[in-house]
Design an enzyme around this catalytic site. Structure first.
Site, PDB file in Angstrom:
ATOM      1  N   CYS A  89       0.811  -1.221   0.000  1.00  0.00           N
ATOM      2  CA  CYS A  89       0.000   0.000   0.000  1.00  0.00           C
ATOM      3  C   CYS A  89       0.846   1.274   0.000  1.00  0.00           C
ATOM      4  O   CYS A  89       0.401   2.309  -0.493  1.00  0.00           O
ATOM      5  CB  CYS A  89      -0.997   0.010   1.157  1.00  0.00           C
ATOM      6  SG  CYS A  89      -0.272  -0.094   2.799  1.00  0.00           S
ATOM      7  N   HIS A 165      -1.744   1.471   7.373  1.00  0.00           N
ATOM      8  CA  HIS A 165      -2.199   1.597   5.998  1.00  0.00           C
ATOM      9  C   HIS A 165      -1.821   2.970   5.438  1.00  0.00           C
ATOM     10  O   HIS A 165      -1.872   3.977   6.155  1.00  0.00           O
ATOM     11  CB  HIS A 165      -3.724   1.405   5.966  1.00  0.00           C
ATOM     12  CG  HIS A 165      -4.318   1.409   4.606  1.00  0.00           C
ATOM     13  ND1 HIS A 165      -3.854   0.624   3.571  1.00  0.00           N
ATOM     14  CD2 HIS A 165      -5.368   2.123   4.085  1.00  0.00           C
ATOM     15  CE1 HIS A 165      -4.579   0.836   2.495  1.00  0.00           C
ATOM     16  NE2 HIS A 165      -5.497   1.746   2.773  1.00  0.00           N
TER      17      HIS A 165
END
Length: 314
Positions: A89, A165
């Site tokens: 990510c 994230h």
């Protein structure tokens, strides 16, 4: 299917040299220490920001985001890819910024070819194409911290893990977009020109941070900007240019250390120490061990006197 993707750090030096290795020119990342529009403006040409936060596991996906609104049509007019694999990510976030700034930024042949190849794909297929890109994966993995004990490609997160994230924010077509591959579509936060971005992104970030308890401080924000050495040269600011060059040298050194496996070095160092002790004559090794035990006992006793719990040493 390509090989695995290893974890990389949220670090300005890692991201800067990662995109440089992908062929991107005259772009760098800077860590932001405050949520102030002026700090963003001082960085000159700003292409977007990447935000790292602790992901709330177990949270169900909703038909509407907690902030902003899904813009399903926008996925046809900008680069947006679904996240289909673990650990990628960070690279996906920086690619989301850069591929939406093609024209303003020289993204290089590799990323331009990738953008053209996936241009007509839906987000899911773009995510699969990114996951299977050997070039991007190999560059990404080259910046992972070396560890002889953990195989990140085989590791699966559990409910007990803290999961982090990365998401990207950038202005595209005069709109402020949140590009999160775990969401079904880009999230629009309203109209926003490139010049308005510093003012409009800060409230969005503040609202996201406010969703967490006040004790949660594990956030990181990186700005994607034009290489700061360019402006220093244009202004004739030799001091700023020297500082930027020094920072680049430090980043190179830190990245080299990340990739190096020190286990062999430590093993040889220990063997050298033991060999030196043994060369001091019969009984020297035993005395060394006993001295070490005595020092450990003393530390344990000192801790007990101070009321600090510790293990007993036999």
């Amino acid at each position: 299917m390509s090989g695995g993707w290893n974890t990389i750090e949220s670090d300005a030096g890692v991201f800067t040299y990662l995109i440089e290795k992908l062929g991107v020119k005259d772009v760098q990342f800077e860590e932001l220490l405050t949520l102030e529009p002026d700090e963003l403006r001082q960085l000159g040409k700003l292409y977007g920001v990447i935000f790292l936060f602790k992901y709330p596991t177990g949270e169900a996906r909703s038909d509407t985001p907690k902030d902003g609104s899904y813009d399903y049509e926008a996925a046809n007019n900008l680069f947006f890819a679904a996240q289909t694999i673990q650990n990628a990510c960070g690279t996906q976030a920086l690619i989301s910024v850069l591929l939406n700034k093609d024209g303003e930024v020289d993204i290089g042949k590799e990323l331009r070819d990738f953008k053209e190849f996936t241009g007509d794909f839906p987000p899911e297929f773009r995510g699969d194409a990114l996951s299977n890109s050997d070039v991007i994966r190999e560059v990404h993995n080259s910046f992972a911290r070396s560890s002889p004990f953990i195989d990140e490609t085989q590791r699966t997160a559990t409910e007990d893990d803290d999961i982090y994230h990365f998401i990207a924010y950038t202005s595209v077509n005069n709109n402020l977009y949140e590009l999160d591959g775990l969401q079904p579509a880009p999230i629009s936060h309203g109209s926003c020109t490139v010049h308005e971005f510093p003012d409009k992104i800060i409230p969005v970030l503040q609202r996201r941070i406010e969703r967490y308890p006040p004790t949660e401080i594990r956030f990181n924000l990186l700005a994607c900007v034009q290489d700061l050495r360019i402006r220093a040269r244009e202004l004739g600011d030799e001091e700023a240019l020297e500082a930027e060059e020094q920072k680049r040298n430090e980043w190179l050194w830190e990245n080299a250390l990340r990739r190096h496996n020190f286990v062999g070095f430590v093993g040889e160092l220990l063997k050298g120490v033991v060999k030196d002790r043994l060369s001091q004559g019969e009984g020297a090794y035993d005395k060394w061990v006993e001295d070490a035990k005595a020092k450990t006992r003393k530390r344990a006793e000192d801790k007990k006197k101070q009321g600090i719990p510790g293990d007993d040493i036999d």
